[in-house]
Structure formats: structure tokens, C-alpha cells
Design a protein around this motif. Sequence first.
Motif, PDB file in Angstrom:
ATOM      1  N   ASP A   1      62.576  38.235  44.707  1.00 51.16           N
ATOM      2  CA  ASP A   1      61.399  37.458  43.426  1.00 51.16           C
ATOM      3  C   ASP A   1      62.980  37.140  43.268  1.00 51.16           C
TER       4      ASP A   1
ATOM      5  N   GLU B   1      52.253  46.153  40.802  1.00 52.73           N
ATOM      6  CA  GLU B   1      53.590  45.098  39.534  1.00 52.73           C
ATOM      7  C   GLU B   1      52.496  44.747  38.487  1.00 52.73           C
ATOM      8  N   ARG B   2      51.585  44.366  38.640  1.00 48.59           N
ATOM      9  CA  ARG B   2      50.534  43.925  37.160  1.00 48.59           C
ATOM     10  C   ARG B   2      50.002  44.781  37.124  1.00 48.59           C
ATOM     11  N   TRP B   3      49.719  46.043  37.539  1.00 49.70           N
ATOM     12  CA  TRP B   3      49.672  47.065  36.316  1.00 49.70           C
ATOM     13  C   TRP B   3      50.501  47.669  35.766  1.00 49.70           C
ATOM     14  N   ARG B   4      51.314  46.466  35.154  1.00 50.59           N
ATOM     15  CA  ARG B   4      52.302  46.728  34.282  1.00 50.59           C
ATOM     16  C   ARG B   4      53.736  48.581  34.743  1.00 50.59           C
TER      17      ARG B   4
ATOM     18  N   ARG C   1      58.991  47.178  38.781  1.00 52.01           N
ATOM     19  CA  ARG C   1      59.415  46.335  39.710  1.00 52.01           C
ATOM     20  C   ARG C   1      59.773  47.787  41.160  1.00 52.01           C
TER      21      ARG C   1
ATOM     22  N   ALA D   1      56.699  49.887  42.045  1.00 54.21           N
ATOM     23  CA  ALA D   1      56.093  49.548  42.685  1.00 54.21           C
ATOM     24  C   ALA D   1      56.616  49.643  43.682  1.00 54.21           C
TER      25      ALA D   1
ATOM     26  N   ASP E   1      53.754  43.115  44.319  1.00 56.50           N
ATOM     27  CA  ASP E   1      52.886  42.080  43.156  1.00 56.50           C
ATOM     28  C   ASP E   1      52.119  42.178  42.457  1.00 56.50           C
ATOM     29  N   ARG E   2      50.929  42.246  43.056  1.00 54.24           N
ATOM     30  CA  ARG E   2      49.757  42.937  42.839  1.00 54.24           C
ATOM     31  C   ARG E   2      49.150  44.372  41.864  1.00 54.24           C
TER      32      ARG E   2
END
Length: 354
Positions: free
Chosen positions: A173, A49-52, A55, A58, A46-47
Amino acid sequence: MTAGKQIRFWLIGLGLFVLVLWLLSGMLLPFVVGLAVAYLLDPVVDRVERWRLPRWLATTLVLLSFVLVLVLMVLLLLPLVQSQVSHLIEVLPNYANAARDRLLPMLDRLIHRLSPEDVERLRGAAGNYAGDVVGWVGKVLKHILSSGLALFDVLSVMFITPIVAFYLMRDWDILVAKVNGWLPLHHAATIREQAREVDETLAGFVRGQALVCLVLGVFYAVALSLAGLDFGLVIGLMAGLLSFIPYVGSLFGFVSSTGLALLQFDDPWRVAIVIAIFLFGQAVEGNVLTPKLVGDKVGLHAVWVIFALLAGGSLFGFVGVLLAVPVAAVIGVLTRFALGRYLESPYYRGTSSS
């Protein structure tokens, strides 16, 4: 649907789940390990994935990094462990002779103080109890190894587990959303609240205890090796790994290292150093590591964890050992929830329900 029918429905579902688990326990190992890896690494994905990043990318990066770290650890530790095991095989007869030379005089002095009848009774009792203990330990190990660590299972863990972990992390998710949509509407909020508590309890214990095991394993291995104890590396790593079971790791390390130190060293102060290492490690674990990394709010008592691990291993083999802590966390949360409802009910307060 009445309350009685709801209870009957969930009990039947629980019984079917346990039955399926028991029937398929022999082939569930890679899936259980893959689920555990996915659960542990999903927050990292999840972290990232926050780097754009997509999924799938990542997930791939996190899983490859995890596998790479494991491989490097094995490559670094395997030669050291192999050398110590080879050395153990070489010196084991010498240790056996030393133990015999030290124990036989003490046994002779003890036997001379007893009557012949007492000696015969002690020999018979020792033989019976020793046979029973060895037989019980052998059965448990045979059950665990045959049901969870056969060659096919080891190969399946190596090749199937990464695939299972990848797809679970990639779709985590989506799977959570699907299960969330299946919850009974009237009880969805309550179930979500209990699921969040289970997640907090399980994550706090497993991730925290894993860090405790890592720190203790490194400390014991380095300290015992610096103290000059033979096989200190292996004993330290095993003590750290077994620390996942409360008190078992420290007890194993203390007994095995102290016994070896008594056979290896003639100077009492060197034996005292080995004892001090484990006393210091136990003090740091109880007063610093466990409170800081695990915390006292996870709701998993040490005795409950030990019971769950032994029961899981006895019922389902190695798969049961892996599932023991999650099941213990779920049972603990549900028990506290049921107890809270009972304390608010008319049965506890002694008032009318009307």
C-alpha cells in the motif's frame, strides 16, 4: 510541455526501461517471481489485515501458509513423479521397439509405392527439416535454461524470492501510494483509470487461468491414472501446467497420452477412453472453466497470449516468460485506450478539430 515533448519523454523512458531489463535479465528472476507472488497474495493479506492484525503479521501468516502449501504439494507429488520417471527410463527401450515394429511396415508400404527419385527427395527434405527443427528447439531451450534456470538462479529463487515477496506485500500500500503521488497531475486521473483496467485484466486472467490449470491438472492426472495409462500422473500434471498457454496443454496431453496408449494398449476401446478424457476436458475447459473462472472480458486473446509468451522467452529467457502476460495486459489496455481516443478524434470522423 507540448504533446510532442511528452511523447518523446515517455518513449525515451520506455526505451531505457527495456534496455535495463535486457541488461539485467540474468539476475531479475527472484525479483520478478517475488513481485508475482506479492501481487497474487496481496488481496489475501488485505483480508487478513481486516482481522485487526498488524500488516507485518498478516504478511507473515499469508506467506508462511503459501510456502507450506507448496512444500506439502512437492512432498506429496515428488515421490510419485520420481517413480514414474524411473519407470519411464526402464520401459523406454520397449516403447521404442514397439514404435519401430509398428511404423516400419507402414513406411515400407509407402516407400514401395514411390519412385526412387521421390524417396531420395523425401529423405533429403526430412533430414534437413529435422535438423533445422531440432537445432531451433535446442537453441530456444538453451537460451531459456541458461538465462533463467541455472543452478544459481534456482537457489536465488528459493532463498531470495520469499524475502522479496515479504517486503513487497508488507509495503504494498505504501508503494502504491508513492507511485500514485508521482503521476503527472494533468493526466493522473486517466493513468489511474488505465491502471485499474490493467489490474482487473491481469488479475482476472492470471488468477482465473491458474485455477483452470489446477483443475485440469488434477482431472487429467486422476483420469489418466484410473484409465491405467503409464505415466498418466506426469502427463496429466504437465498438461494442466501447460494449459496456462492456451491450447498448448491440451494439445501436449492429447498427443503424448494418445501415443502412449497406442503403444501400451492392444484394445482399441482403452485408447478411445484416453482420447475421450481429453475431449471431455477440453469441452469442460472451453464451456465451463474458462467462462466461469477467467471470463470473456479480460481482453487477452489466446493468440496474443501465445505470441507474448514466445516473444518474451525469445528476448529475455525465463524472465521474459514471467513478464509476458503482464506486459501483454498493459499493451492490450493501452491499445484499447488509444483506439478509443482515435475513434473519437477528427482523424476518424473526418471533421475539423476547430
